[in-house]
Design a protein around this motif. Structure first.
Motif, PDB file in Angstrom:
ATOM      1  N   TYR A  88       0.422   5.376   0.480  1.00  0.00           N
ATOM      2  CA  TYR A  88      -0.579   6.371   0.869  1.00  0.00           C
ATOM      3  C   TYR A  88       0.020   7.415   1.813  1.00  0.00           C
ATOM      4  O   TYR A  88       1.031   7.182   2.470  1.00  0.00           O
ATOM      5  CB  TYR A  88      -1.756   5.678   1.571  1.00  0.00           C
ATOM      6  N   GLY A 144      -5.695   8.141   6.089  1.00  0.00           N
ATOM      7  CA  GLY A 144      -5.130   7.795   4.788  1.00  0.00           C
ATOM      8  C   GLY A 144      -5.128   6.305   4.520  1.00  0.00           C
ATOM      9  O   GLY A 144      -5.384   5.861   3.399  1.00  0.00           O
ATOM     10  N   SER A 163       0.847  -1.189   0.000  1.00  0.00           N
ATOM     11  CA  SER A 163       0.000   0.000   0.000  1.00  0.00           C
ATOM     12  C   SER A 163       0.881   1.237   0.000  1.00  0.00           C
ATOM     13  O   SER A 163       1.888   1.292   0.720  1.00  0.00           O
ATOM     14  CB  SER A 163      -0.918   0.036   1.226  1.00  0.00           C
ATOM     15  N   ASP A 188      -4.026  12.396  -2.067  1.00  0.00           N
ATOM     16  CA  ASP A 188      -4.609  11.176  -2.603  1.00  0.00           C
ATOM     17  C   ASP A 188      -3.573  10.538  -3.520  1.00  0.00           C
ATOM     18  O   ASP A 188      -3.209  11.099  -4.549  1.00  0.00           O
ATOM     19  CB  ASP A 188      -5.883  11.498  -3.378  1.00  0.00           C
ATOM     20  N   ALA A 217      -6.585   3.898   1.406  1.00  0.00           N
ATOM     21  CA  ALA A 217      -5.460   3.406   0.603  1.00  0.00           C
ATOM     22  C   ALA A 217      -5.820   2.169  -0.217  1.00  0.00           C
ATOM     23  O   ALA A 217      -6.445   1.230   0.287  1.00  0.00           O
ATOM     24  CB  ALA A 217      -4.275   3.083   1.512  1.00  0.00           C
ATOM     25  N   SER A 272      -2.933   7.291  -5.766  1.00  0.00           N
ATOM     26  CA  SER A 272      -3.718   6.161  -6.249  1.00  0.00           C
ATOM     27  C   SER A 272      -3.330   5.734  -7.663  1.00  0.00           C
ATOM     28  O   SER A 272      -2.716   6.491  -8.423  1.00  0.00           O
ATOM     29  CB  SER A 272      -5.209   6.511  -6.212  1.00  0.00           C
ATOM     30  N   TYR A 327      -4.111  11.595   4.606  1.00  0.00           N
ATOM     31  CA  TYR A 327      -5.017  11.709   3.464  1.00  0.00           C
ATOM     32  C   TYR A 327      -5.053  13.136   2.923  1.00  0.00           C
ATOM     33  O   TYR A 327      -5.981  13.538   2.242  1.00  0.00           O
ATOM     34  CB  TYR A 327      -6.432  11.245   3.814  1.00  0.00           C
TER      35      TYR A 327
END
Length: 213
Positions: A142, A201, A140, A149, A205, A151, A146
């Protein structure tokens, strides 16, 4: 002459995100990852992070019209990479419930321009090569707050080299937080920080699973 960006630096990648909108997340990074293997072992991850135009504004302003191989770009790349390293690459790697360790320095990195976007590329090297066959890898990437973002657009943003593709599979899972969590995230002002124990976050994630047989 380059305008030094040091005074604008905040902890971690937040130094890039001074131009924020009202609600979380304030900035966006579009990721692409290629897995690196040698002798049937996973040795690292090649990551490409494309930052949104607003996030990129300060960096591209500092770089102005400098050539990609200039000292200006090298200095900016070093500053950005140092902040990424301070946050442990913003990446968790687990196998069989245990963290997979990686080296504190990338084996390579560079910063470049893609139109009005800044692009950071680097190789995250594992501290010890991991046999591909065995328990799945769970990865992951992240920002814990948060604020950013980070992604993958879809599973096509994850690549396996030919030798891995023969016996390995990737799965990308995008979480679906409940409405109350989404509402809370959207309510946060740019100056707000969610409590650490909320792990905001992490709850948003994406999770990448690499399985080899």
């Amino acid at each position: 002459m380059m305008k030094h960006c040091g005074p604008r630096v905040l902890a971690g990648l937040l130094m890039l995100f001074s131009m924020a909108t009202i609600a979380h997340p304030h900035s966006f990074i579009d990721m692409n990852t290629t897995f690196i293997a040698k002798d049937q072992k996973l040795v690292g991850l090649k990551m490409v992070w494309v930052m949104d135009e607003m996030t990129s504004a300060d960096l591209l302003y500092d770089a102005e019209n400098a050539k990609s191989d200039s000292e200006i770009w090298k200095q900016l790349a070093a500053e950005v990479m140092a902040n990424v390293l301070a946050q442990h690459y913003f990446t968790d790697i687990y196998r069989d419930g245990k963290p997979v360790k990686y080296l504190n320095l990338p084996t390579e990195y560079q910063l470049s321009r893609q139109g009005n976007k800044a692009v950071l590329e680097f190789v995250l090297p594992l501290s010890e090569a991991q046999p591909l066959v065995g328990k799945p890898f769970k990865i992951s990437t992240y920002d814990p707050t948060y604020f950013v973002d980070m992604s993958y657009q879809d599973q096509k943003a994850l690549q396996l080299p030919p030798e891995m593709a023969k016996h390995c599979e990737l799965h990308l899972m995008t979480p679906k937080p409940d409405l109350s969590l989404k509402t809370y995230a959207m309510s946060l002002d740019k100056s707000d920080s969610p409590p650490e124990d909320l792990a905001l976050g992490q709850q948003f994630a994406q999770r990448v699973t690499l399985t080899c047989k």
